[in-house]
Design a protein around this motif. Structure first.
Motif, PDB file in Angstrom:
ATOM      1  N   LEU A   1      44.522 -23.146   7.025  1.00  0.00           N
ATOM      2  CA  LEU A   1      43.665 -22.055   6.565  1.00  0.00           C
ATOM      3  C   LEU A   1      44.479 -20.959   5.889  1.00  0.00           C
ATOM      4  N   PRO A   2      43.959 -20.374   4.814  1.00  0.00           N
ATOM      5  CA  PRO A   2      44.692 -19.314   4.116  1.00  0.00           C
ATOM      6  C   PRO A   2      44.855 -18.050   4.958  1.00  0.00           C
ATOM      7  N   ALA A   3      44.027 -17.859   5.965  1.00  0.00           N
ATOM      8  CA  ALA A   3      44.099 -16.661   6.806  1.00  0.00           C
ATOM      9  C   ALA A   3      45.197 -16.741   7.854  1.00  0.00           C
ATOM     10  N   VAL A   4      45.725 -17.923   8.084  1.00  0.00           N
ATOM     11  CA  VAL A   4      46.678 -18.146   9.174  1.00  0.00           C
ATOM     12  C   VAL A   4      48.095 -18.247   8.630  1.00  0.00           C
TER      13      VAL A   4
ATOM     14  N   ALA B   1      36.035 -17.567   7.435  1.00  0.00           N
ATOM     15  CA  ALA B   1      37.413 -17.949   7.118  1.00  0.00           C
ATOM     16  C   ALA B   1      37.799 -19.279   7.753  1.00  0.00           C
ATOM     17  N   GLY B   2      36.813 -19.959   8.369  1.00  0.00           N
ATOM     18  CA  GLY B   2      37.081 -21.251   8.992  1.00  0.00           C
ATOM     19  C   GLY B   2      37.542 -21.143  10.432  1.00  0.00           C
ATOM     20  N   LEU B   3      37.487 -19.950  10.997  1.00  0.00           N
ATOM     21  CA  LEU B   3      37.963 -19.709  12.364  1.00  0.00           C
ATOM     22  C   LEU B   3      36.766 -19.547  13.294  1.00  0.00           C
ATOM     23  N   ASP B   4      36.109 -20.651  13.601  1.00  0.00           N
ATOM     24  CA  ASP B   4      34.891 -20.604  14.402  1.00  0.00           C
ATOM     25  C   ASP B   4      35.200 -20.265  15.857  1.00  0.00           C
ATOM     26  N   THR B   5      34.263 -19.582  16.487  1.00  0.00           N
ATOM     27  CA  THR B   5      34.450 -19.194  17.885  1.00  0.00           C
ATOM     28  C   THR B   5      34.541 -20.401  18.804  1.00  0.00           C
ATOM     29  N   ALA B   6      33.935 -21.511  18.429  1.00  0.00           N
ATOM     30  CA  ALA B   6      34.043 -22.716  19.243  1.00  0.00           C
ATOM     31  C   ALA B   6      35.472 -23.226  19.276  1.00  0.00           C
ATOM     32  N   LEU B   7      36.237 -22.903  18.270  1.00  0.00           N
ATOM     33  CA  LEU B   7      37.632 -23.334  18.209  1.00  0.00           C
ATOM     34  C   LEU B   7      38.572 -22.305  18.825  1.00  0.00           C
ATOM     35  N   ILE B   8      38.423 -21.042  18.451  1.00  0.00           N
ATOM     36  CA  ILE B   8      39.399 -20.048  18.901  1.00  0.00           C
ATOM     37  C   ILE B   8      38.886 -19.132  19.996  1.00  0.00           C
TER      38      ILE B   8
ATOM     39  N   GLU C   1      37.539 -17.032   2.292  1.00  0.00           N
ATOM     40  CA  GLU C   1      36.337 -17.818   2.543  1.00  0.00           C
ATOM     41  C   GLU C   1      36.698 -19.301   2.533  1.00  0.00           C
ATOM     42  N   VAL C   2      36.203 -20.026   3.528  1.00  0.00           N
ATOM     43  CA  VAL C   2      36.403 -21.465   3.620  1.00  0.00           C
ATOM     44  C   VAL C   2      35.028 -22.105   3.473  1.00  0.00           C
ATOM     45  N   SER C   3      34.912 -23.083   2.596  1.00  0.00           N
ATOM     46  CA  SER C   3      33.603 -23.702   2.354  1.00  0.00           C
ATOM     47  C   SER C   3      33.076 -24.331   3.639  1.00  0.00           C
ATOM     48  N   GLN C   4      31.773 -24.403   3.726  1.00  0.00           N
ATOM     49  CA  GLN C   4      31.116 -24.944   4.916  1.00  0.00           C
ATOM     50  C   GLN C   4      31.606 -26.350   5.233  1.00  0.00           C
TER      51      GLN C   4
END
Length: 175
Positions: free
Chosen positions: A20-23, A58-65, A97-100
């Motif tokens: 991810l570009p945010a990380v 940004a692709g950082l879903d709460t289910a993951l992080i 932004e990360v595409s769906q």
């Protein structure tokens, strides 16, 4: 259910996060975000967006992080931002932004029977995207239930202290 912010990331999760570009960096327990992402988050937060929505886009879903990790990030960034001013509004479009279709969808379910994920009474199965979406929603709801149960316990503890005529100390960190 364990708190996601206290669990380790799998190798698959780490590869996804690092893409991810945010990380900037990822370890089994920590995520380091880019300075640009932090500034973008705070700008969008000041403009009224929710922290979870900003991270999800940004692709950082709460289910993951996990919600707690997002809450802690924003609390930390607000403290460090107090003396900083970015000098005005940035453009509306975020570069993070990360595409769906490229966002995290969780672990894959193993196929059952003839390769379908499950069968229903009429012997039809939803496509894998529908199942993955359902699994993501269930994981998010389970995490939210855990948070709410923790909050209820804190409030009950506080009420017990008030009923006893004194202030009860804050409970030690729960589950």
């Amino acid at each position: 259910m364990a708190n996601r912010s206290e669990t380790m990331f799998s190798a698959r999760e780490m590869r996804y996060l690092q893409s991810l570009p945010a990380v900037e960096r990822v370890s089994q327990k920590r995520i380091q975000y880019t300075e640009e992402f932090k500034r973008d988050c705070m700008r969008r937060y000041r403009n009224g967006e929710s922290p979870a929505k900003i991270f999800r886009s940004a692709g950082l879903d709460t289910a993951l992080i996990g919600y707690k990790r997002i809450e802690r990030c924003f609390a930390r960034w607000r403290r460090t931002e107090e003396g900083d001013d970015d000098g005005g509004e940035a453009p509306n479009q975020s570069g993070f932004e990360v595409s769906q279709t490229d966002r995290w969808v969780g672990p894959a379910m193993p196929p059952v029977n003839d390769g379908r994920y499950f069968t229903t009474r009429d012997d039809t199965a939803p496509d894998s995207m529908d199942l993955q979406t359902c699994l993501l929603v269930v994981a998010q709801q389970a995490r939210r239930i855990d948070q709410l149960e923790h909050k209820v316990k804190q409030l009950e503890h506080r009420l017990e202290g008030d009923a006893a005529g004194g202030d009860a100390p804050e409970p030690a960190s729960a589950v």
